[in-house]
Motif scaffolding. Sequence first.
Motif, PDB file in Angstrom:
ATOM      1  N   ALA A 111      -6.924  -3.587   7.148  1.00 32.06           N
ATOM      2  CA  ALA A 111      -6.568  -2.988   5.864  1.00 32.06           C
ATOM      3  C   ALA A 111      -5.447  -3.763   5.182  1.00 32.06           C
ATOM      4  O   ALA A 111      -5.546  -4.123   4.002  1.00 32.06           O
ATOM      5  N   ASP A 166      -3.664   6.851   6.806  1.00 28.80           N
ATOM      6  CA  ASP A 166      -4.434   6.730   5.574  1.00 28.80           C
ATOM      7  C   ASP A 166      -4.517   5.249   5.211  1.00 28.80           C
ATOM      8  O   ASP A 166      -3.565   4.665   4.682  1.00 28.80           O
ATOM      9  N   LEU A 167      -5.653   4.634   5.499  1.00 32.42           N
ATOM     10  CA  LEU A 167      -5.795   3.191   5.296  1.00 32.42           C
ATOM     11  C   LEU A 167      -5.751   2.801   3.827  1.00 32.42           C
ATOM     12  O   LEU A 167      -5.256   1.724   3.482  1.00 32.42           O
ATOM     13  N   ASP A 168      -6.236   3.664   2.949  1.00 33.70           N
ATOM     14  CA  ASP A 168      -6.172   3.359   1.516  1.00 33.70           C
ATOM     15  C   ASP A 168      -4.724   3.320   1.046  1.00 33.70           C
ATOM     16  O   ASP A 168      -4.338   2.468   0.234  1.00 33.70           O
ATOM     17  N   LYS A 169      -3.919   4.234   1.563  1.00 35.16           N
ATOM     18  CA  LYS A 169      -2.498   4.255   1.197  1.00 35.16           C
ATOM     19  C   LYS A 169      -1.800   2.986   1.699  1.00 35.16           C
ATOM     20  O   LYS A 169      -0.989   2.382   0.984  1.00 35.16           O
ATOM     21  N   ALA A 190      -5.769  -6.438   1.796  1.00 37.38           N
ATOM     22  CA  ALA A 190      -5.040  -6.206   0.546  1.00 37.38           C
ATOM     23  C   ALA A 190      -4.168  -7.408   0.183  1.00 37.38           C
ATOM     24  O   ALA A 190      -4.148  -7.855  -0.967  1.00 37.38           O
ATOM     25  N   LYS A 208      -3.169   0.077   2.211  1.00 39.17           N
ATOM     26  CA  LYS A 208      -3.605  -1.031   1.351  1.00 39.17           C
ATOM     27  C   LYS A 208      -2.803  -1.057   0.055  1.00 39.17           C
ATOM     28  O   LYS A 208      -2.357  -2.109  -0.394  1.00 39.17           O
ATOM     29  N   ASP A 209      -2.633   0.129  -0.551  1.00 39.81           N
ATOM     30  CA  ASP A 209      -1.875   0.213  -1.799  1.00 39.81           C
ATOM     31  C   ASP A 209      -0.429  -0.234  -1.601  1.00 39.81           C
ATOM     32  O   ASP A 209       0.145  -0.933  -2.445  1.00 39.81           O
ATOM     33  N   GLN A 210       0.169   0.169  -0.482  1.00 41.65           N
ATOM     34  CA  GLN A 210       1.552  -0.224  -0.193  1.00 41.65           C
ATOM     35  C   GLN A 210       1.651  -1.740  -0.011  1.00 41.65           C
ATOM     36  O   GLN A 210       2.598  -2.371  -0.501  1.00 41.65           O
ATOM     37  N   ARG A 237      -0.364  -4.067  -1.253  1.00 45.43           N
ATOM     38  CA  ARG A 237      -0.547  -4.704  -2.559  1.00 45.43           C
ATOM     39  C   ARG A 237       0.736  -4.639  -3.385  1.00 45.43           C
ATOM     40  O   ARG A 237       1.131  -5.613  -4.036  1.00 45.43           O
TER      41      ARG A 237
END
Length: 200
Positions: A60, A8-11, A64, A13-15, A17
Amino acid sequence: MYRSTTLDLDKIKDQARACVGEIVEASGIKKGQIFVVGCSTSEICGDIIGSNSSLEVAKAVFGAIYEELNKKGIYLASQCCEHLNRAIIIEKEAAISIGMSDHIVTVVPQPKAGGSFATCAYYNFKEPVALEEIQADAGIDIGGTLIGMNLKKVAVPVKLSNNTIGSANVLAARTRPKYIGGIRASYEPDEEMKNHILQK
């Protein structure tokens, strides 16, 4: 040619950040200073470091981190992998600002010689240059890449609550000037002494 991932690339990125935000705050790193990142995309994907580099994951994570640091005017120094002796990819402007412009070397990182993260840095920076080493003010090590050689003395570990990106562990460090002077030395200003000296 390039490996795709089911992560999960969005996850991710969040990690990334969250990790960077936490260490930037904890370290007190300021605008114009250097933040070094060593990153194993193989480890993020759950593989052994150096075994399965992923440009998709690197894009990703890099995106971020770069965005977070840019907001604060902090320079990103991307550490290459062992095959390039952990050299650094950085903006030429940053190399000039820290007096390292005479130490620029020539190499273009690629996923299997430099690493996917450094490759992304090279192609995203406005004017990328390579340095054999640097003395950064703080940084993170994603997946056991060993950033210590590119940190100022003295490096101080910072325990993060946000300490993973994908399957990779994240270690963080800030730096501080050396303490000198031994047992009689003081390391914080004495307000009473200051008031006494400045008293008219």
